[in-house]
Enzyme design. Structure first.
Site, PDB file in Angstrom:
ATOM      1  N   THR A   1      11.215  30.049  85.142  1.00 38.95           N
ATOM      2  CA  THR A   1      11.355  29.571  83.728  1.00 38.95           C
ATOM      3  C   THR A   1       9.757  30.001  83.386  1.00 38.95           C
ATOM      4  O   THR A   1       9.326  29.506  82.383  1.00 38.95           O
ATOM      5  CB  THR A   1      11.367  28.163  83.842  1.00 38.95           C
ATOM      6  OG1 THR A   1      10.278  27.627  84.778  1.00 38.95           O
ATOM      7  CG2 THR A   1      12.666  27.774  84.129  1.00 38.95           C
TER       8      THR A   1
ATOM      9  N   VAL B   1       8.971  20.966  85.765  1.00 39.25           N
ATOM     10  CA  VAL B   1      10.170  21.873  85.941  1.00 39.25           C
ATOM     11  C   VAL B   1      10.832  21.528  87.195  1.00 39.25           C
ATOM     12  O   VAL B   1      12.143  21.255  87.201  1.00 39.25           O
ATOM     13  CB  VAL B   1       9.934  23.113  85.344  1.00 39.25           C
ATOM     14  CG1 VAL B   1      11.366  24.028  85.358  1.00 39.25           C
ATOM     15  CG2 VAL B   1       9.592  23.158  83.967  1.00 39.25           C
TER      16      VAL B   1
ATOM     17  N   THR C   1      19.081  25.789  75.811  1.00 34.71           N
ATOM     18  CA  THR C   1      19.846  26.220  74.739  1.00 34.71           C
ATOM     19  C   THR C   1      20.108  27.567  74.474  1.00 34.71           C
ATOM     20  O   THR C   1      19.269  28.268  74.761  1.00 34.71           O
ATOM     21  CB  THR C   1      18.962  25.658  73.588  1.00 34.71           C
ATOM     22  OG1 THR C   1      18.680  24.053  73.708  1.00 34.71           O
ATOM     23  CG2 THR C   1      19.765  25.933  72.045  1.00 34.71           C
TER      24      THR C   1
ATOM     25  N   GLU D   1       2.649  23.416  77.707  1.00 42.23           N
ATOM     26  CA  GLU D   1       2.127  23.986  78.848  1.00 42.23           C
ATOM     27  C   GLU D   1       1.063  23.291  79.652  1.00 42.23           C
ATOM     28  O   GLU D   1       0.385  22.646  79.162  1.00 42.23           O
ATOM     29  CB  GLU D   1       1.613  25.285  78.377  1.00 42.23           C
ATOM     30  CG  GLU D   1       2.613  26.342  77.681  1.00 42.23           C
ATOM     31  CD  GLU D   1       3.900  26.597  78.748  1.00 42.23           C
ATOM     32  OE1 GLU D   1       3.642  27.316  79.757  1.00 42.23           O
ATOM     33  OE2 GLU D   1       4.997  26.281  78.362  1.00 42.23           O
TER      34      GLU D   1
ATOM     35  N   VAL E   1      13.027  30.994  77.415  1.00 43.32           N
ATOM     36  CA  VAL E   1      13.413  31.214  75.903  1.00 43.32           C
ATOM     37  C   VAL E   1      14.091  29.965  75.485  1.00 43.32           C
ATOM     38  O   VAL E   1      15.493  29.964  75.901  1.00 43.32           O
ATOM     39  CB  VAL E   1      13.651  32.423  75.437  1.00 43.32           C
ATOM     40  CG1 VAL E   1      13.866  32.352  73.996  1.00 43.32           C
ATOM     41  CG2 VAL E   1      12.843  33.238  75.733  1.00 43.32           C
TER      42      VAL E   1
ATOM     43  N   ASP F   1       2.438  31.063  73.432  1.00 43.55           N
ATOM     44  CA  ASP F   1       3.741  31.048  74.272  1.00 43.55           C
ATOM     45  C   ASP F   1       4.806  31.388  73.507  1.00 43.55           C
ATOM     46  O   ASP F   1       5.671  31.813  73.888  1.00 43.55           O
ATOM     47  CB  ASP F   1       3.883  29.065  74.407  1.00 43.55           C
ATOM     48  CG  ASP F   1       5.276  28.746  74.886  1.00 43.55           C
ATOM     49  OD1 ASP F   1       5.411  28.822  75.934  1.00 43.55           O
ATOM     50  OD2 ASP F   1       6.145  28.348  74.092  1.00 43.55           O
TER      51      ASP F   1
ATOM     52  N   LYS G   1       7.201  32.289  81.812  1.00 38.03           N
ATOM     53  CA  LYS G   1       7.269  33.496  80.921  1.00 38.03           C
ATOM     54  C   LYS G   1       6.505  34.602  81.173  1.00 38.03           C
ATOM     55  O   LYS G   1       6.412  35.784  80.738  1.00 38.03           O
ATOM     56  CB  LYS G   1       6.785  32.779  79.449  1.00 38.03           C
ATOM     57  CG  LYS G   1       7.654  32.057  78.850  1.00 38.03           C
ATOM     58  CD  LYS G   1       7.302  30.812  77.980  1.00 38.03           C
ATOM     59  CE  LYS G   1       7.029  29.408  78.786  1.00 38.03           C
ATOM     60  NZ  LYS G   1       6.885  28.426  78.298  1.00 38.03           N
TER      61      LYS G   1
ATOM     62  N   LYS H   1       7.468  34.510  74.251  1.00 35.29           N
ATOM     63  CA  LYS H   1       9.172  34.290  74.318  1.00 35.29           C
ATOM     64  C   LYS H   1       9.530  35.217  72.998  1.00 35.29           C
ATOM     65  O   LYS H   1      10.885  35.938  73.462  1.00 35.29           O
ATOM     66  CB  LYS H   1       9.492  32.884  73.532  1.00 35.29           C
ATOM     67  CG  LYS H   1       9.113  31.818  74.545  1.00 35.29           C
ATOM     68  CD  LYS H   1       9.116  30.543  73.855  1.00 35.29           C
ATOM     69  CE  LYS H   1       9.102  29.433  74.990  1.00 35.29           C
ATOM     70  NZ  LYS H   1       8.626  28.098  74.376  1.00 35.29           N
TER      71      LYS H   1
ATOM     72  N   GLY I   1      11.163  20.389  77.547  1.00 36.50           N
ATOM     73  CA  GLY I   1      11.792  19.022  78.281  1.00 36.50           C
ATOM     74  C   GLY I   1      11.942  19.377  79.530  1.00 36.50           C
ATOM     75  O   GLY I   1      12.498  20.462  79.879  1.00 36.50           O
TER      76      GLY I   1
END
Ligand code: HSE
Length: 321
Positions: free
Chosen positions: A115, A13, A148, A200, A144, A211, A117, A215, A304
């Site tokens: 990012t 990331v 998008t 992960e 989450v 995961d 969680k 979320k 991604g």
């Protein structure tokens, strides 16, 4: 004004964000009113870079590494405005070390984007209370559905009430289930998901449903939609570890559901006419059942490198607005 960013954690990331940021900056597509730059990077494995060249980034290798306390000290001493926390998720250790990184940033007057969680699902109130007393922001869109639009759609819909959510929130398991449908083995599909940077650091988080559960907690509790705090220990959680084939002609998906009284994640056989049956590969989908618009569905990549980095640009936009 000139604003600076410190990246903490330079794995998939962190690198994705660095690359996307430089790309969009060079092509004049960062629509922020402030001039902004990434001025510092720290990673427990790779060390600490300040005022670096592109060449240094490309040649970054694991060196002697840093102690946790040294990473915290670097955050404390940094002169940046925003800390981007991209380290790994650890739910067994109370979301550390990410939680400490974020608190240290706030204690020293920096906004936080993450990012990760863990801290947002497990220690949200502590973080937000601390940030609010200092008039700082903690943003976490990338937790989450990557870049998008998901829970942040609500920002466009003042007054709306969401009665229920349902969806597919984990890219890795959806990718594995799709590949199993296409005849690949579980192990081969998991290896591919890891190679593509979806899984992960500890892929059991994906495979065993945690995961997706984190979320769901972030969406349902953190946003206070249901007035009830769903927690990991109270949620019904089942992953896809034992799933090796789906009955002929049917579609199995790892479905999350949450409303006021109940939250679950479990493999579910869905009808072929169900919109969720058509969500393949790394795509995610979130269905929001609302009081004024009926059902809204958002569909897009949920994991991604660049896709997750896009969420950080969204968060930056909110902080710099
Ligand atoms: N491991 C996660 C997934 C990454 O596969 O969806 C994005 O949160």
């Amino acid at each position: 004004m000139n604003k600076k960013i410190l990246i903490v954690g330079f794995g998939t990331v962190g690198r994705g964000f660095y690359e996307l940021f430089q790309w969009k900056k060079a092509s004049g597509r960062l629509p922020y009113k402030d001039d902004i730059e990434i001025s510092e990077i720290v990673d427990a494995k790779f060390g600490h870079l300040r005022d670096f060249s592109q060449n240094q980034i490309e040649n970054l290798k694991a060196g002697e590494g840093l102690q946790s306390s040294e990473v915290v000290e670097i955050i404390r001493q940094s002169d940046v405005d925003i800390v981007c926390e991209f380290t790994w998720v650890d739910i067994k250790n109370n979301a550390e070390p990410a939680f400490t990184h974020m608190m240290e940033a706030l204690r020293n007057g920096k906004h936080v984007i993450t990012t990760n969680k863990g801290p947002i699902a497990l220690r949200y109130q502590e973080l937000m209370d601390f940030a609010n007393t200092r008039k700082l922001r903690v943003k976490f869109k990338g937790t989450v559905m990557a870049g998008t639009p998901s829970y942040n759609l609500l920002g466009l819909l003042p007054g709306i009430k969401v009665n229920k959510i349902r969806g597919i929130l984990n890219g890795t398991t959806n990718y594995i289930l799709t590949e199993i449908e296409n005849g690949k083995s579980f192990e081969e599909s998991l290896n591919l998901a890891q190679a593509k940077g979806y899984a992960e650091a500890d892929p059991t988080m994906d495979v065993d449903g945690f995961d997706s559960a984190l979320k769901t907690i972030i969406i349902s509790n953190v946003l206070g939609w249901f007035g009830k705090e769903h927690t990991l220990s109270e949620m019904e959680i089942e992953g896809i570890r034992n799933l090796r084939a789906t009955p002929d002609g049917s579609v199995t998906k790892l479905i999350v559901e949450a409303d006021e009284s109940h939250a679950s994640v479990k493999p579910t056989i869905v009808k072929k006419t169900d919109i969720l049956a058509k969500i393949g590969g790394v795509l995610n989908a979130l269905e929001l059942e609302t009081d004024t618009l009926g059902t809204i569905v958002s569909i897009g990549p949920g994991a991604g490198k660049i896709q997750t980095a896009q969420a950080v640009l969204t968060d930056l936009g909110e902080i710099l607005a």
